[in-house]
Design a protein around this motif. Structure first.
Motif, PDB file in Angstrom:
ATOM      1  N   GLN A   4      49.028  32.542  39.511  1.00  0.00           N
ATOM      2  CA  GLN A   4      48.795  32.935  38.527  1.00  0.00           C
ATOM      3  C   GLN A   4      48.985  31.828  37.756  1.00  0.00           C
ATOM      4  O   GLN A   4      48.774  31.352  36.655  1.00  0.00           O
ATOM      5  CB  GLN A   4      49.995  33.813  38.205  1.00  0.00           C
ATOM      6  CG  GLN A   4      49.500  34.595  36.369  1.00  0.00           C
ATOM      7  CD  GLN A   4      50.774  35.471  36.673  1.00  0.00           C
ATOM      8  OE1 GLN A   4      51.676  35.850  37.438  1.00  0.00           O
ATOM      9  NE2 GLN A   4      50.892  36.344  35.453  1.00  0.00           N
ATOM     10  N   GLU A   7      46.102  29.482  37.604  1.00  0.00           N
ATOM     11  CA  GLU A   7      44.977  30.162  36.485  1.00  0.00           C
ATOM     12  C   GLU A   7      45.210  29.389  35.450  1.00  0.00           C
ATOM     13  O   GLU A   7      44.628  29.167  34.678  1.00  0.00           O
ATOM     14  CB  GLU A   7      44.895  31.220  36.726  1.00  0.00           C
ATOM     15  CG  GLU A   7      44.499  32.180  38.580  1.00  0.00           C
ATOM     16  CD  GLU A   7      44.232  33.192  37.858  1.00  0.00           C
ATOM     17  OE1 GLU A   7      44.344  33.914  37.760  1.00  0.00           O
ATOM     18  OE2 GLU A   7      43.797  33.781  39.067  1.00  0.00           O
ATOM     19  N   GLU A  10      44.884  26.062  34.771  1.00  0.00           N
ATOM     20  CA  GLU A  10      43.816  25.807  34.491  1.00  0.00           C
ATOM     21  C   GLU A  10      42.952  25.944  33.391  1.00  0.00           C
ATOM     22  O   GLU A  10      42.059  25.954  32.236  1.00  0.00           O
ATOM     23  CB  GLU A  10      42.695  26.034  35.731  1.00  0.00           C
ATOM     24  CG  GLU A  10      41.358  25.845  35.210  1.00  0.00           C
ATOM     25  CD  GLU A  10      40.797  25.412  35.791  1.00  0.00           C
ATOM     26  OE1 GLU A  10      39.017  24.367  35.597  1.00  0.00           O
ATOM     27  OE2 GLU A  10      41.374  23.907  36.217  1.00  0.00           O
ATOM     28  N   GLN A  11      43.257  27.258  32.700  1.00  0.00           N
ATOM     29  CA  GLN A  11      43.169  27.898  31.086  1.00  0.00           C
ATOM     30  C   GLN A  11      43.909  26.228  30.196  1.00  0.00           C
ATOM     31  O   GLN A  11      42.966  26.607  29.545  1.00  0.00           O
ATOM     32  CB  GLN A  11      43.252  28.654  31.150  1.00  0.00           C
ATOM     33  CG  GLN A  11      42.987  29.942  31.791  1.00  0.00           C
ATOM     34  CD  GLN A  11      43.981  31.521  31.231  1.00  0.00           C
ATOM     35  OE1 GLN A  11      44.811  31.507  30.428  1.00  0.00           O
ATOM     36  NE2 GLN A  11      43.500  32.518  31.910  1.00  0.00           N
TER      37      GLN A  11
END
Length: 53
Positions: A4, A7, A10-11
Protein backbone atom coordinates in the motif's frame (compact mmCIF):
# COMPACT_ATOMS: atom_id res chain seq x y z
CA UNK A 1 0.95 -2.58 4.33
CA UNK A 2 4.24 -2.23 2.43
CA UNK A 3 2.47 -2.75 -0.91
CA UNK A 4 0.00 0.00 0.00
CA UNK A 5 2.88 2.40 0.81
CA UNK A 6 4.52 1.67 -2.56
CA UNK A 7 1.20 2.28 -4.34
CA UNK A 8 0.77 5.60 -2.55
CA UNK A 9 4.34 6.60 -3.40
CA UNK A 10 3.66 5.78 -7.05
CA UNK A 11 0.48 7.87 -7.01
CA UNK A 12 2.40 10.79 -5.50
CA UNK A 13 5.12 10.47 -8.12
CA UNK A 14 2.53 10.54 -10.92
CA UNK A 15 0.82 13.57 -9.40
CA UNK A 16 4.16 15.36 -9.05
CA UNK A 17 4.90 14.67 -12.72
CA UNK A 18 1.46 15.95 -13.73
CA UNK A 19 1.93 19.11 -11.66
CA UNK A 20 5.35 19.72 -13.19
CA UNK A 21 3.87 19.35 -16.68
CA UNK A 22 1.03 21.76 -15.87
CA UNK A 23 3.50 24.28 -14.49
CA UNK A 24 5.53 24.04 -17.69
CA UNK A 25 2.40 24.54 -19.82
CA UNK A 26 1.29 27.55 -17.74
CA UNK A 27 4.71 29.17 -18.15
CA UNK A 28 4.57 28.59 -21.91
CA UNK A 29 1.09 30.14 -22.10
CA UNK A 30 2.24 33.12 -20.06
CA UNK A 31 5.22 33.69 -22.37
CA UNK A 32 2.93 33.41 -25.39
CA UNK A 33 0.41 35.91 -23.98
CA UNK A 34 3.23 38.28 -23.02
CA UNK A 35 4.54 38.10 -26.60
CA UNK A 36 1.13 39.03 -28.05
CA UNK A 37 0.65 41.83 -25.52
CA UNK A 38 4.02 43.36 -26.44
CA UNK A 39 3.29 42.93 -30.14
CA UNK A 40 -0.08 44.71 -29.74
CA UNK A 41 1.66 47.57 -27.92
CA UNK A 42 4.23 47.85 -30.70
CA UNK A 43 1.47 47.89 -33.35
CA UNK A 44 -0.39 50.59 -31.42
CA UNK A 45 2.80 52.63 -31.15
CA UNK A 46 3.43 52.30 -34.89
CA UNK A 47 -0.16 53.37 -35.59
CA UNK A 48 0.37 56.52 -33.52
CA UNK A 49 3.57 57.27 -35.42
CA UNK A 50 1.72 56.85 -38.72
CA UNK A 51 -0.96 59.32 -37.61
CA UNK A 52 1.59 61.95 -36.57
CA UNK A 53 3.58 61.79 -39.84
Amino acid sequence: MEVQIKELQEQLRKKDEALALMEKEIKALFKQSEYWRLRALKNAEESLIDVRV
